[in-house]
Design an enzyme around this catalytic site. Sequence first.
Site, PDB file in Angstrom:
ATOM      1  N   GLU A  14      56.233  54.792  52.925  1.00  0.00           N
ATOM      2  CA  GLU A  14      57.073  55.930  52.577  1.00  0.00           C
ATOM      3  C   GLU A  14      56.709  57.177  53.362  1.00  0.00           C
ATOM      4  O   GLU A  14      55.566  57.379  53.748  1.00  0.00           O
ATOM      5  CB  GLU A  14      56.952  56.215  51.081  1.00  0.00           C
ATOM      6  CG  GLU A  14      57.809  55.238  50.320  1.00  0.00           C
ATOM      7  CD  GLU A  14      57.728  55.416  48.834  1.00  0.00           C
ATOM      8  OE1 GLU A  14      58.619  54.886  48.158  1.00  0.00           O
ATOM      9  OE2 GLU A  14      56.800  56.061  48.346  1.00  0.00           O
TER      10      GLU A  14
ATOM     11  N   CYS B 115      55.179  64.420  55.106  1.00  0.00           N
ATOM     12  CA  CYS B 115      54.006  63.654  54.694  1.00  0.00           C
ATOM     13  C   CYS B 115      54.169  62.228  55.237  1.00  0.00           C
ATOM     14  O   CYS B 115      55.123  61.531  54.902  1.00  0.00           O
ATOM     15  CB  CYS B 115      53.946  63.678  53.162  1.00  0.00           C
ATOM     16  SG  CYS B 115      52.575  62.764  52.482  1.00  0.00           S
TER      17      CYS B 115
ATOM     18  N   CYS C  76      46.092  50.307  51.590  1.00  0.00           N
ATOM     19  CA  CYS C  76      44.867  50.997  52.021  1.00  0.00           C
ATOM     20  C   CYS C  76      43.673  50.209  51.536  1.00  0.00           C
ATOM     21  O   CYS C  76      43.668  49.701  50.414  1.00  0.00           O
ATOM     22  CB  CYS C  76      44.822  52.413  51.461  1.00  0.00           C
ATOM     23  SG  CYS C  76      43.351  53.332  51.978  1.00  0.00           S
TER      24      CYS C  76
ATOM     25  N   CYS D 223      40.715  53.813  46.259  1.00  0.00           N
ATOM     26  CA  CYS D 223      40.329  54.860  45.303  1.00  0.00           C
ATOM     27  C   CYS D 223      40.920  54.565  43.924  1.00  0.00           C
ATOM     28  O   CYS D 223      42.049  54.078  43.813  1.00  0.00           O
ATOM     29  CB  CYS D 223      40.799  56.228  45.803  1.00  0.00           C
ATOM     30  SG  CYS D 223      40.076  56.668  47.383  1.00  0.00           S
TER      31      CYS D 223
ATOM     32  N   CYS E  97      44.505  56.095  42.932  1.00  0.00           N
ATOM     33  CA  CYS E  97      45.571  56.069  43.947  1.00  0.00           C
ATOM     34  C   CYS E  97      46.342  54.756  43.873  1.00  0.00           C
ATOM     35  O   CYS E  97      45.755  53.675  43.967  1.00  0.00           O
ATOM     36  CB  CYS E  97      44.951  56.242  45.331  1.00  0.00           C
ATOM     37  SG  CYS E  97      46.135  56.052  46.672  1.00  0.00           S
TER      38      CYS E  97
ATOM     39  N   CYS F 256      52.217  62.828  45.225  1.00  0.00           N
ATOM     40  CA  CYS F 256      51.026  62.177  45.783  1.00  0.00           C
ATOM     41  C   CYS F 256      50.629  60.950  44.981  1.00  0.00           C
ATOM     42  O   CYS F 256      50.608  60.980  43.771  1.00  0.00           O
ATOM     43  CB  CYS F 256      49.822  63.095  45.684  1.00  0.00           C
ATOM     44  SG  CYS F 256      49.825  64.387  46.833  1.00  0.00           S
TER      45      CYS F 256
HETATM   46  N1  SAH Z   1      43.753  58.312  52.677  1.00  0.00           N
HETATM   47  C1  SAH Z   1      43.799  59.693  52.871  1.00  0.00           C
HETATM   48  C2  SAH Z   1      45.203  60.245  52.944  1.00  0.00           C
HETATM   49  C3  SAH Z   1      46.222  59.680  52.018  1.00  0.00           C
HETATM   50  S1  SAH Z   1      46.026  60.082  50.316  1.00  0.00           S
HETATM   51  C4  SAH Z   1      42.988  60.423  51.806  1.00  0.00           C
HETATM   52  O1  SAH Z   1      42.571  59.789  50.851  1.00  0.00           O
HETATM   53  O2  SAH Z   1      42.745  61.611  51.983  1.00  0.00           O
HETATM   54  C5  SAH Z   1      46.517  61.790  50.286  1.00  0.00           C
HETATM   55  C6  SAH Z   1      45.992  62.573  49.089  1.00  0.00           C
HETATM   56  O3  SAH Z   1      46.613  62.121  47.877  1.00  0.00           O
HETATM   57  C7  SAH Z   1      44.501  62.389  48.897  1.00  0.00           C
HETATM   58  O4  SAH Z   1      43.845  63.621  48.691  1.00  0.00           O
HETATM   59  C8  SAH Z   1      44.455  61.562  47.654  1.00  0.00           C
HETATM   60  O5  SAH Z   1      43.253  61.758  46.991  1.00  0.00           O
HETATM   61  C9  SAH Z   1      45.638  62.042  46.877  1.00  0.00           C
HETATM   62  N2  SAH Z   1      46.054  61.116  45.815  1.00  0.00           N
HETATM   63  C10 SAH Z   1      46.016  59.782  45.846  1.00  0.00           C
HETATM   64  N3  SAH Z   1      46.470  59.270  44.679  1.00  0.00           N
HETATM   65  C11 SAH Z   1      46.800  60.322  43.904  1.00  0.00           C
HETATM   66  C12 SAH Z   1      47.353  60.448  42.586  1.00  0.00           C
HETATM   67  N4  SAH Z   1      47.659  59.378  41.858  1.00  0.00           N
HETATM   68  N5  SAH Z   1      47.565  61.677  42.130  1.00  0.00           N
HETATM   69  C13 SAH Z   1      47.295  62.763  42.879  1.00  0.00           C
HETATM   70  N6  SAH Z   1      46.790  62.727  44.112  1.00  0.00           N
HETATM   71  C14 SAH Z   1      46.553  61.510  44.632  1.00  0.00           C
HETATM   72 FE1  SF4 Z   2      43.413  55.113  50.503  1.00  0.00          FE
HETATM   73 FE2  SF4 Z   2      44.608  56.230  48.436  1.00  0.00          FE
HETATM   74 FE3  SF4 Z   2      41.979  56.488  48.710  1.00  0.00          FE
HETATM   75 FE4  SF4 Z   2      43.610  57.795  50.404  1.00  0.00          FE
HETATM   76  S1  SF4 Z   2      43.432  58.128  48.191  1.00  0.00           S
HETATM   77  S2  SF4 Z   2      41.793  56.580  50.913  1.00  0.00           S
HETATM   78  S3  SF4 Z   2      45.310  56.288  50.531  1.00  0.00           S
HETATM   79  S4  SF4 Z   2      43.095  54.555  48.359  1.00  0.00           S
END
Ligand code: SAH
Ligand code: SF4
Length: 379
Positions: free
Chosen positions: A91, A104, A111, A115, A118, A346
Site C-alpha cells: 500500500e 507514504c 516485514c 514488531c 505492527c 500507520c
Molecule cells: N519499518 C520501518 C518503517 C515502516 S513502519 C519502521 O519500523 O520504522 C512506520 C511507522 O509506523 C513506524 O514508526 C512504526 O513503528 C509505526 N507503526 C507500525 N505499526 C503501528 C500501529 N499499529 N500503530 C501505530 N504506528 C505503527
Molecule cells: Fe517492520 Fe512494522 Fe516493525 Fe516497521 S514497525 S520494522 S514495518 S514490523
Amino acid sequence: MRVNLLDFDLEGLVAWCERLGEKRFRAVQLYRWIHQKGASDFDQMSDLAKSLRAKLAALAEVKALPLLSEHVSDDGTVKWLFDVGQGNAVETVYIPEADRGTLCVSSQAGCAVGCRFCSTGHQGFSRNLSTAEIVAQLWFAEHRLRQPAAPGEGVPFTRAIDNVVMMGMGEPLQNYSALLPALRTMLDDHAYGLSRRRVTVSTSGVVPMIDRLGQDCPVALAVSLHAPDDALRNNLVPLNRKYPIEELMQACLRYLEVAPRDFITFEYCMLDGVNDHLQQAQALVELVRRHGVSCKFNLIPFNPFPASGLSCSQRPQVQSFAAVLLQAGIVTTVRRTRGDDIDAACGQLAGEVQDRTRASERFAQRRQTIPIVVAKELQ
Ligand code: SAH
Ligand code: SF4
C-alpha cells in the site's frame, strides 16, 4: 524480458543507454519524460529520434504496478493497494496537508522485523520490492494527483508530492540495494527533485545500514524507538536484540554528522500500560540527554488490530507523556490520525496480504511466553 526503466536512477539509465550507443543527454531526456512528465509510451517522447523510440520499445518498458484499489478518505487521504504478485499486495498512502503533500511509500511486501504492534510485522515477510516497485508508487501517485497550474502561473503544473516518507510496509534498511537508487530518483532534479530534508527513511534500527545511508545518500532519518530501555524494546522491536539501544544511539550520533537535518525524529507508538508511563517519558529524556542526541519525538497513537492484544494509550496519558518531553525542551508532536475511515493509518496497511510465514502463529506463541508487564510493574 524487457527492462523496466523505473529500476534505474539517472546514472543507471545513462549506463544502460550508453550500452545502446546513446549519449548521456539522451538518457537525461528519457529520464525526464518518465519521471517529470509521467510518460510510459515511448511514442509520446517527441524529442527522441524515431529510431531510438523503436529501439526502446523493443528492449524496455515503463511498467507501473497493477492497481488493485483506490480509496479516498473524507479527509482527503488516498490509499492505493498495488498487486506485487503471488498474492502479495503493498500500500501507498497520500496525505494532503494545507501546505504540502506527503506520500507514504512501502519498501517490502511484509516485514521480517516482526514488531509487536505492527500489522505488517504480524504478516511476516514475503519479499523485497525492487527499485522499480518502490519508484512506481511515487511515479503513479505524483502523476495521478498532479494538477494543471492556474492560468498565468508560468509553470505547467503544481507538484502533488513534496515529501516522501518510507513509512509504509517493510523495513527500508533491510532492502538497501533497492532503496538507494529509488532515493536517488526521488532527489534527482531531472526526476522528482525532492529536497533531502523532505525524504525520510524510517527504520526500526538497522545500525550498519544507518551508517551506509549516511555515506551514500543522507536524507532525513526517523528511528522507531518505542521504548526507553532494552528489556522492553527487545520485546516490542525484536531487532533490538541484535542492535541494542546503546548502539542505536551511537549510530544516530554518527548520522547527525552528515544528515541534512540537525535532528533525528524518534517515533514512539503509544501503547496503553506498556510504554506510556510517565517514568518512561523521563527515562527517554535521560536517554537522549546522556547520549547528546539532538532529536524530536513523534508520538504515534497506536492503531489497534485484534491480533496484537494491545490497545492505544488514553488521550490524556499521551498528552501528559508529551508534556514530560516538552518540559525537558524536546520538540514533541502527537501524530494526527489520518485516513482512519479507509484503514490508511500507520500499521494498518495491506490487511489483505497473505500470511505466508505463519507469523500470526508465532506471534500468538510469543504473546503467551513473553507477556508485556514492564509498564504495569512500574505503576
Ligand atoms: N519499518 C520501518 C518503517 C515502516 S513502519 C519502521 O519500523 O520504522 C512506520 C511507522 O509506523 C513506524 O514508526 C512504526 O513503528 C509505526 N507503526 C507500525 N505499526 C503501528 C500501529 N499499529 N500503530 C501505530 N504506528 C505503527
Ligand atoms: Fe517492520 Fe512494522 Fe516493525 Fe516497521 S514497525 S520494522 S514495518 S514490523
